[in-house]
Design a protein around this motif. Sequence first.
Motif: not given
Length: 287
Positions: A28, A67, A88-90
Amino acid sequence: MKSMKQTTRNDYARRIARVTEAIFRDPARARSLEDWAALANFSPFHFHRIYRAMQGESLADTIRRARLTLAARALAMSARSVTDIALEAGYENAQSFARAFRGFVAVSPTQFRATHRAAADFTLPSPVVVTRKDAAMNVEIVELAPIRAHLLEHKGPVASIPETWAGLWRWHMQAGLAGRALYPIGVCYGDPEEDCGFRYCAGLAFPDGVAASGEVTIADIVGGRYASYRHVGPYSGIGAAFQKLYGEWLPTSGHEPDDRPALEIYRNTPYDAPPEGLITDLLIPVK
């Protein structure tokens, strides 16, 4: 005793591995291309081409894979919401994450969670540097004198670079310079397969005394040591030839890429040679 080729390849592999390990350790974290290049101790001009050639995928692809891998682990090992894991993974929202995740594991996040509840069902893979077989390439180390060139900077997608060349040829005809150019030259900063940091200029080398006008500017291309490979054939093969130089020849050469752009020097043109007879010298600056 290890050969120089093997020692150099191992060194390149270790430096690329530092990058992949950092990505999987904290996928991240946002870093610039210059940051990644510094981590691998490569010139920013050439880092991504070396990375892509040795890894078989772009830096962005590795980050995306890392990710999604961690997202898969979170789905399998926690009760957190899909939206939290997506952020959270973008990803901007759960919908875009679900599309990417389905492309990664062929099922939706909900389906994956239902079938991978045990931690033993899903393990985080370790990043692996791709080892490629050497290919015979006739590469020479040459000392290139500085080149003064008239350049037209490319603007737009990589696929439209031929339009920039067409614009430069039109300028030279309209300026009454037909027949005066010594040779065409392409100046390449970065990796054309990676949007971030890529710049390209189409250029013509003229004898001294030729003025520039409009969007065409005069620039001095730094001379020095270059690894030179002669590509014979259609221009469509230049990208693959550069990939072989960066991924197969350079890591076994004992040389380091220098902080200067790569060059394409065109020894003839489609006006005087068929596609299979086009000759282009591809040059990577080396220390």
